[in-house]
Scaffold this active site. Structure first.
Site, PDB file in Angstrom:
ATOM      1  N   ASP A   1     -19.388  -7.188  10.868  1.00 49.84           N
ATOM      2  CA  ASP A   1     -18.036  -7.636  10.531  1.00 49.84           C
ATOM      3  C   ASP A   1     -17.279  -7.813  11.845  1.00 49.84           C
ATOM      4  OD1 ASP A   1     -15.386  -7.893   9.909  1.00 49.84           O
ATOM      5  OD2 ASP A   1     -15.323  -6.229   8.487  1.00 49.84           O
TER       6      ASP A   1
ATOM      7  N   CYS B   1      -6.663  -1.134   4.257  1.00 53.60           N
ATOM      8  CA  CYS B   1      -7.918  -1.507   3.581  1.00 53.60           C
ATOM      9  C   CYS B   1      -9.091  -0.716   4.144  1.00 53.60           C
ATOM     10  CB  CYS B   1      -8.188  -3.011   3.677  1.00 53.60           C
ATOM     11  SG  CYS B   1      -6.920  -4.021   2.945  1.00 53.60           S
TER      12      CYS B   1
ATOM     13  N   GLN C   1     -12.199  -8.417  13.623  1.00 50.55           N
ATOM     14  CA  GLN C   1     -11.296  -8.042  14.707  1.00 50.55           C
ATOM     15  C   GLN C   1     -11.858  -8.412  16.075  1.00 50.55           C
ATOM     16  OE1 GLN C   1      -8.253  -7.154  14.313  1.00 50.55           O
ATOM     17  NE2 GLN C   1      -8.312  -6.816  12.105  1.00 50.55           N
TER      18      GLN C   1
ATOM     19  N   HIS D   1     -13.677  -1.729   6.817  1.00 56.90           N
ATOM     20  CA  HIS D   1     -12.655  -2.389   5.989  1.00 56.90           C
ATOM     21  C   HIS D   1     -13.260  -2.511   4.585  1.00 56.90           C
ATOM     22  CE1 HIS D   1     -10.196  -5.761   4.496  1.00 56.90           C
ATOM     23  NE2 HIS D   1      -9.355  -5.521   5.495  1.00 56.90           N
TER      24      HIS D   1
ATOM     25  N   LYS E   1      -7.238 -14.465  12.145  1.00 55.14           N
ATOM     26  CA  LYS E   1      -7.116 -13.307  13.048  1.00 55.14           C
ATOM     27  C   LYS E   1      -7.393 -13.712  14.496  1.00 55.14           C
ATOM     28  CE  LYS E   1      -8.321  -9.963   9.520  1.00 55.14           C
ATOM     29  NZ  LYS E   1      -7.031  -9.330   9.238  1.00 55.14           N
TER      30      LYS E   1
HETATM   31  N1  PLP Z   1     -12.878  -6.826   8.170  1.00 58.64           N
HETATM   32  C1  PLP Z   1     -11.987  -6.362   9.053  1.00 58.64           C
HETATM   33  C2  PLP Z   1     -12.451  -5.459  10.150  1.00 58.64           C
HETATM   34  C3  PLP Z   1     -10.654  -6.740   8.961  1.00 58.64           C
HETATM   35  O1  PLP Z   1      -9.769  -6.282   9.850  1.00 58.64           O
HETATM   36  C4  PLP Z   1     -10.269  -7.613   7.913  1.00 58.64           C
HETATM   37  C5  PLP Z   1      -8.852  -7.966   7.727  1.00 58.64           C
HETATM   38  O2  PLP Z   1      -7.968  -7.214   8.075  1.00 58.64           O
HETATM   39  C6  PLP Z   1     -11.248  -8.082   7.042  1.00 58.64           C
HETATM   40  C7  PLP Z   1     -12.540  -7.661   7.191  1.00 58.64           C
HETATM   41  C8  PLP Z   1     -10.903  -9.032   5.949  1.00 58.64           C
HETATM   42  O3  PLP Z   1     -10.501 -10.242   6.521  1.00 58.64           O
HETATM   43  P1  PLP Z   1      -9.866 -11.430   5.638  1.00 58.64           P
HETATM   44  O4  PLP Z   1      -8.696 -10.812   4.908  1.00 58.64           O
HETATM   45  O5  PLP Z   1      -9.452 -12.438   6.633  1.00 58.64           O
HETATM   46  O6  PLP Z   1     -10.913 -11.886   4.713  1.00 58.64           O
END
Ligand code: PLP
Length: 426
Positions: free
Chosen positions: A208, A376, A211, A131, A234
């Protein structure tokens, strides 16, 4: 204070009753109403979370760690209890969890907070699945330090092969930053293998978990990562709150990104000292209601059982993948329906001859909500040979009937898209 524990029975094939999620109940989900398949973007919130947020502001509201009065003490106790609950969900200890505004904030804190370890010629290893929130901060700090970002390239199923890990992680690697679960393809990455390679190279590992925390049993001590990030919204909790995990012993490497009230030990006219982790990373008034709501979500997930949550997502993903593979006009990306890969309830696809955004509009006309775009994750979507893809992502409230309505909508999407285009031209 909340209705935790008093949940209606779910319909066949769902793990939690949609009626327990006020928005889904409002939308009459599960009964010809909304099929919400955008849970990877944000999950719907169960009543226990909403009631916890409401109760905080109605009965506790005070600034935690700042007042000696009764409400201040109650807010502090509630925030620290929330830290324990959130930590327990991910196999961590409470003093290894700092609250942030979300995954993006935590990953930026990690990148800027570890930037001092990077020198010219050093490398940061990421995967091509990341992401943007786990890529752009590393690209930024690497550029400032004269270091390089290198990419571990997944195979067509979205899995990272062992030889790729060994090709990229080596003596120059200082930091390895990878996602636990791809937000586009839903495949689970071989984190333990990556951690082993990083240890061999004396590199730190950032995970990260945005998910994975909502989909899988996650034990950060077992996975062995040094740092991890995840978001409340999430995992059935509120927006605007998240967590940064730092393994005990690893936190000393981190410099605080945000500075100000609450994170300092002593301040002088020309200097200051700051507190240790986690308080040292929590400058300013925290989103206490959010953290407490996130903890309610953690208890909600524990109540369902993370093994059951994972099995539910995997079953629905296989049903979606098998259904898509059987629709001639659909193209499936990532793990196939029969693949041995471990996966979560996330599936990427396109409708042949129809742009992803138009396909998502067509599905929306049938009250099926999916997301379209690059999610993203532009480098990954390009790697898949696409400009944009649709993504269907299930939650604990998703039933097999929802999946079947989704598949019917995909089957009709070409026709529906043509009607939408014709209507737009009138
Ligand atoms: N990392 C992953 C794998 C994600 O799916 C997301 C959001 O879709 C993020 C980071 C960013 O999360 P947030 O928008 O809650 O900061």
């Amino acid at each position: 204070m909340t209705r935790e524990g008093a949940h209606p029975s779910p319909p066949s094939g769902a793990l939690a009753a949609p009626e327990d999620f006020p928005l889904l109940a409002h939308e009459a989900a599960g009964d010809g109403g909304l099929v919400y398949l955008d849970s990877a973007a944000t999950t719907q919130k169960p009543s226990c979370v909403l009631e916890t947020l409401d109760a905080f502001y109605r009965t506790v509201n005070a600034n935690p760690h700042r007042g000696a009065h009764r409400l201040g003490t109650a807010a502090t106790e509630a925030l620290e209890a929330a830290r324990r609950d959130v930590a327990r969900l991910v196999g961590a200890d409470a003093d290894e969890i700092a609250f942030t505004s979300g995954t993006t904030c935590a990953l930026n804190q990690l990148a800027y907070g570890l930037a001092g370890l990077l020198h010219p010629g050093d490398e940061v290893a990421v995967s091509l699945l990341e992401h943007h929130s786990n890529l752009v901060p590393w690209l930024t700090v690497a550029r400032i330090a004269g270091a390089k970002v290198r990419h571990i390239v997944p195979d067509r199923q979205g899995r990272i092969p062992d030889d790729e890990i060994d090709r990229v992680i080596g003596p120059r690697t200082r930091i390895v930053a990878v996602s636990h679960v791809s937000n586009v393809l839903g495949c689970i990455q071989p984190v333990e293998r990556i951690v082993r390679a990083a240890r061999g190279a004396d590199a730190l590992v950032v995970l990260d978990c945005a998910q994975s925390v909502a989909h899988l049993p996650v034990d950060l001590h077992v996975l062995g990562a040094d740092f991890a990030a995840f978001s409340g919204h999430k995992m059935y909790g509120p927006m605007g709150v998240g967590a940064l995990y730092a393994r005990r012993g690893a936190a000393v490497a981190l410099q605080p990104l945000l500075r100000g009230g609450g994170m300092v030990e002593a301040v002088f006219e020309q200097g200051f000292t700051f507190k240790g982790f986690p308080a040292g990373l929590e400058a300013g008034t925290p989103n206490a209601a959010g953290a407490i709501g996130m903890a309610a979500a953690a208890r909600f997930l524990e109540g369902l059982g993370m093994e059951a949550v994972h099995a539910h997502g995997e079953t629905l993903a296989r049903r979606m993948a098998a259904g898509l593979a059987a629709i001639p006009s659909a193209r499936l990306y990532g793990p196939g329906p029969g693949g041995a890969e471990e996966r979560c309830g996330i599936v990427a696809f396109n409708v042949r001859g129809v742009g992803a955004d138009l396909a998502a509009h067509a599905l929306d006309r049938r009250n099926v909500a999916v997301r379209s775009g690059a999610h993203c994750a532009q480098p990954l979507v390009r790697h898949l040979g696409a400009e944009a893809v649709c993504r269907a992502s299930a939650g604990v409230y998703t039933s097999e009937r929802d999946v079947d309505r989704f598949l019917e909508a995909v089957e009709a999407a070409r026709q529906d898209a043509a009607s939408l285009m014709a209507a737009a031209m009138l």
